[in-house]
Motif scaffolding. Sequence first.
Motif, PDB file in Angstrom:
ATOM      1  N   ALA A  99       7.921   1.958   9.976  1.00  0.00           N
ATOM      2  CA  ALA A  99       7.004   0.830  10.139  1.00  0.00           C
ATOM      3  C   ALA A  99       7.756  -0.492  10.094  1.00  0.00           C
ATOM      4  O   ALA A  99       7.450  -1.430  10.847  1.00  0.00           O
ATOM      5  CB  ALA A  99       5.930   0.869   9.052  1.00  0.00           C
ATOM      6  N   ALA A 100       8.751  -0.587   9.210  1.00  0.00           N
ATOM      7  CA  ALA A 100       9.513  -1.823   9.075  1.00  0.00           C
ATOM      8  C   ALA A 100      10.412  -2.068  10.286  1.00  0.00           C
ATOM      9  O   ALA A 100      10.451  -3.178  10.829  1.00  0.00           O
ATOM     10  CB  ALA A 100      10.347  -1.781   7.800  1.00  0.00           C
ATOM     11  N   VAL A 101      11.125  -1.029  10.722  1.00  0.00           N
ATOM     12  CA  VAL A 101      12.120  -1.196  11.786  1.00  0.00           C
ATOM     13  C   VAL A 101      11.468  -1.346  13.156  1.00  0.00           C
ATOM     14  O   VAL A 101      11.824  -2.231  13.939  1.00  0.00           O
ATOM     15  CB  VAL A 101      13.099  -0.007  11.784  1.00  0.00           C
ATOM     16  N   VAL A 102      10.512  -0.486  13.463  1.00  0.00           N
ATOM     17  CA  VAL A 102       9.953  -0.441  14.816  1.00  0.00           C
ATOM     18  C   VAL A 102       8.792  -1.412  15.001  1.00  0.00           C
ATOM     19  O   VAL A 102       8.618  -1.986  16.078  1.00  0.00           O
ATOM     20  CB  VAL A 102       9.522   0.999  15.164  1.00  0.00           C
ATOM     21  N   HIS A 103       8.009  -1.634  13.947  1.00  0.00           N
ATOM     22  CA  HIS A 103       6.825  -2.488  14.081  1.00  0.00           C
ATOM     23  C   HIS A 103       6.893  -3.768  13.259  1.00  0.00           C
ATOM     24  O   HIS A 103       5.933  -4.529  13.209  1.00  0.00           O
ATOM     25  CB  HIS A 103       5.567  -1.688  13.734  1.00  0.00           C
ATOM     26  N   GLY A 104       8.035  -4.001  12.617  1.00  0.00           N
ATOM     27  CA  GLY A 104       8.224  -5.260  11.924  1.00  0.00           C
ATOM     28  C   GLY A 104       7.298  -5.493  10.750  1.00  0.00           C
ATOM     29  O   GLY A 104       6.988  -6.642  10.421  1.00  0.00           O
ATOM     30  N   VAL A 105       6.852  -4.419  10.101  1.00  0.00           N
ATOM     31  CA  VAL A 105       5.946  -4.554   8.962  1.00  0.00           C
ATOM     32  C   VAL A 105       6.752  -4.921   7.719  1.00  0.00           C
ATOM     33  O   VAL A 105       7.666  -4.188   7.316  1.00  0.00           O
ATOM     34  CB  VAL A 105       5.158  -3.254   8.714  1.00  0.00           C
ATOM     35  N   ALA A 106       6.430  -6.034   7.111  1.00  0.00           N
ATOM     36  CA  ALA A 106       7.106  -6.451   5.890  1.00  0.00           C
ATOM     37  C   ALA A 106       6.459  -5.769   4.693  1.00  0.00           C
ATOM     38  O   ALA A 106       5.239  -5.745   4.567  1.00  0.00           O
ATOM     39  CB  ALA A 106       7.021  -7.967   5.733  1.00  0.00           C
ATOM     40  N   ALA A 107       7.269  -5.190   3.817  1.00  0.00           N
ATOM     41  CA  ALA A 107       6.787  -4.509   2.613  1.00  0.00           C
ATOM     42  C   ALA A 107       5.647  -3.541   2.948  1.00  0.00           C
ATOM     43  O   ALA A 107       4.506  -3.737   2.544  1.00  0.00           O
ATOM     44  CB  ALA A 107       6.328  -5.525   1.567  1.00  0.00           C
ATOM     45  N   PRO A 108       5.935  -2.487   3.708  1.00  0.00           N
ATOM     46  CA  PRO A 108       4.881  -1.571   4.145  1.00  0.00           C
ATOM     47  C   PRO A 108       4.109  -0.947   2.974  1.00  0.00           C
ATOM     48  O   PRO A 108       4.705  -0.531   1.980  1.00  0.00           O
ATOM     49  CB  PRO A 108       5.658  -0.479   4.915  1.00  0.00           C
ATOM     50  N   ARG A 109       2.793  -0.913   3.119  1.00  0.00           N
ATOM     51  CA  ARG A 109       1.931  -0.261   2.129  1.00  0.00           C
ATOM     52  C   ARG A 109       1.767   1.200   2.525  1.00  0.00           C
ATOM     53  O   ARG A 109       1.387   1.497   3.651  1.00  0.00           O
ATOM     54  CB  ARG A 109       0.569  -0.938   2.091  1.00  0.00           C
ATOM     55  N   VAL A 110       2.033   2.100   1.602  1.00  0.00           N
ATOM     56  CA  VAL A 110       1.975   3.540   1.873  1.00  0.00           C
ATOM     57  C   VAL A 110       0.823   4.155   1.086  1.00  0.00           C
ATOM     58  O   VAL A 110       0.731   3.990  -0.135  1.00  0.00           O
ATOM     59  CB  VAL A 110       3.294   4.232   1.493  1.00  0.00           C
ATOM     60  N   GLY A 111      -0.056   4.854   1.786  1.00  0.00           N
ATOM     61  CA  GLY A 111      -1.177   5.532   1.143  1.00  0.00           C
ATOM     62  C   GLY A 111      -1.115   7.031   1.341  1.00  0.00           C
ATOM     63  O   GLY A 111      -0.488   7.522   2.282  1.00  0.00           O
ATOM     64  N   LEU A 112      -1.761   7.760   0.445  1.00  0.00           N
ATOM     65  CA  LEU A 112      -1.839   9.217   0.523  1.00  0.00           C
ATOM     66  C   LEU A 112      -3.238   9.615   0.966  1.00  0.00           C
ATOM     67  O   LEU A 112      -4.234   9.258   0.321  1.00  0.00           O
ATOM     68  CB  LEU A 112      -1.538   9.831  -0.849  1.00  0.00           C
ATOM     69  N   LEU A 113      -3.329  10.357   2.067  1.00  0.00           N
ATOM     70  CA  LEU A 113      -4.623  10.757   2.602  1.00  0.00           C
ATOM     71  C   LEU A 113      -5.249  11.858   1.749  1.00  0.00           C
ATOM     72  O   LEU A 113      -4.612  12.868   1.454  1.00  0.00           O
ATOM     73  CB  LEU A 113      -4.465  11.259   4.039  1.00  0.00           C
ATOM     74  N   THR A 114      -6.510  11.650   1.373  1.00  0.00           N
ATOM     75  CA  THR A 114      -7.223  12.649   0.596  1.00  0.00           C
ATOM     76  C   THR A 114      -8.720  12.519   0.863  1.00  0.00           C
ATOM     77  O   THR A 114      -9.131  11.783   1.776  1.00  0.00           O
ATOM     78  CB  THR A 114      -6.897  12.522  -0.912  1.00  0.00           C
ATOM     79  N   ILE A 115      -9.555  13.211   0.085  1.00  0.00           N
ATOM     80  CA  ILE A 115     -10.991  13.243   0.350  1.00  0.00           C
ATOM     81  C   ILE A 115     -11.778  12.254  -0.504  1.00  0.00           C
ATOM     82  O   ILE A 115     -13.000  12.186  -0.389  1.00  0.00           O
ATOM     83  CB  ILE A 115     -11.553  14.659   0.133  1.00  0.00           C
ATOM     84  N   GLY A 116     -11.103  11.511  -1.333  1.00  0.00           N
ATOM     85  CA  GLY A 116     -11.773  10.530  -2.172  1.00  0.00           C
ATOM     86  C   GLY A 116     -10.753   9.743  -2.958  1.00  0.00           C
ATOM     87  O   GLY A 116      -9.677  10.252  -3.273  1.00  0.00           O
ATOM     88  N   THR A 117     -11.061   8.497  -3.276  1.00  0.00           N
ATOM     89  CA  THR A 117     -10.099   7.649  -3.967  1.00  0.00           C
ATOM     90  C   THR A 117     -10.178   7.766  -5.485  1.00  0.00           C
ATOM     91  O   THR A 117      -9.373   7.152  -6.188  1.00  0.00           O
ATOM     92  CB  THR A 117     -10.303   6.177  -3.565  1.00  0.00           C
ATOM     93  N   GLU A 118     -11.129   8.552  -6.001  1.00  0.00           N
ATOM     94  CA  GLU A 118     -11.213   8.749  -7.439  1.00  0.00           C
ATOM     95  C   GLU A 118     -10.038   9.598  -7.920  1.00  0.00           C
ATOM     96  O   GLU A 118      -9.609  10.526  -7.244  1.00  0.00           O
ATOM     97  CB  GLU A 118     -12.525   9.428  -7.824  1.00  0.00           C
TER      98      GLU A 118
END
Length: 259
Positions: A99-118
């Motif tokens: 994300a940083a190199v190809v799309h120039g995103v500064a300090a990329p936020r990384v999330g984990l996909l799941t079925i609920g945020t609890e």
Amino acid sequence: MIRAAAPDQALSRVESGVRTAILAVAQGHADAVVSAGNTGATVTSAALGLGRWPGVRRPALAAVLPTVAGRLVLLDVGSSVDPDEHTLAMHARLGAAYAAVVHGVAAPRVGLLTIGTERGKGDRLRRAAPAVLAALDLPAGGHYTGLVEGNDVVTGTAADVVVTDGFTGNVLLKGLETAYALIRPPGTDDVPPRAAILLGVGGTVVVCHGAASADDIAAGIALAADLHRRAAVPVIADLIQFPAGHPSPAAHEDSRGGS
């Protein structure tokens, strides 16, 4: 009369073609590989023929999706269907660097996909991974932002990079592609690519759908050419080098006998 090859013969031909393409890159006769063949054969051939980056046991297929907020990197979308939490940690590093190199995103936020945020929601993998991801020293100033759901992949507001297993990622990607094709305004060019970059191997490898059209293959070739011109793969590889005192996820897998 045209005779159809038996399934095992057809697969053998696909694998042979993929190996030939990988060998061409390894020997310097080609700059990149674009494959619409068997994904497993492509990933295995690339890992063996081009080598894996230090610390990478399982390369990841990363797709870039258009969202309401911009672009989002989703990985893995078909390479590692049954990873452990340490594989997801490495994929988080790969996705943040991409994300940083190809799309120039500064300090990329990384999330984990799941079925609920609890806290505690999801299967064993989703319960084990957050602690490992939270402790990561992500490249390019990236940080783990927490659990995300499918709607967050569409809006793009919660994360720039979303990590999941290859089974779930592949199902999600194909569903989004079909939905977007049905609802996008006529003439819109910003569509989910039917191609993914293989991260973690020593060369530029782009994997297209097996049912890819001529336009899809052309888009895959354009992606591979752009990545090569920008020397994106070696730059990403440099970004994920581990600082002293921070063992790679592969070290955890080795101590457990692999994943």
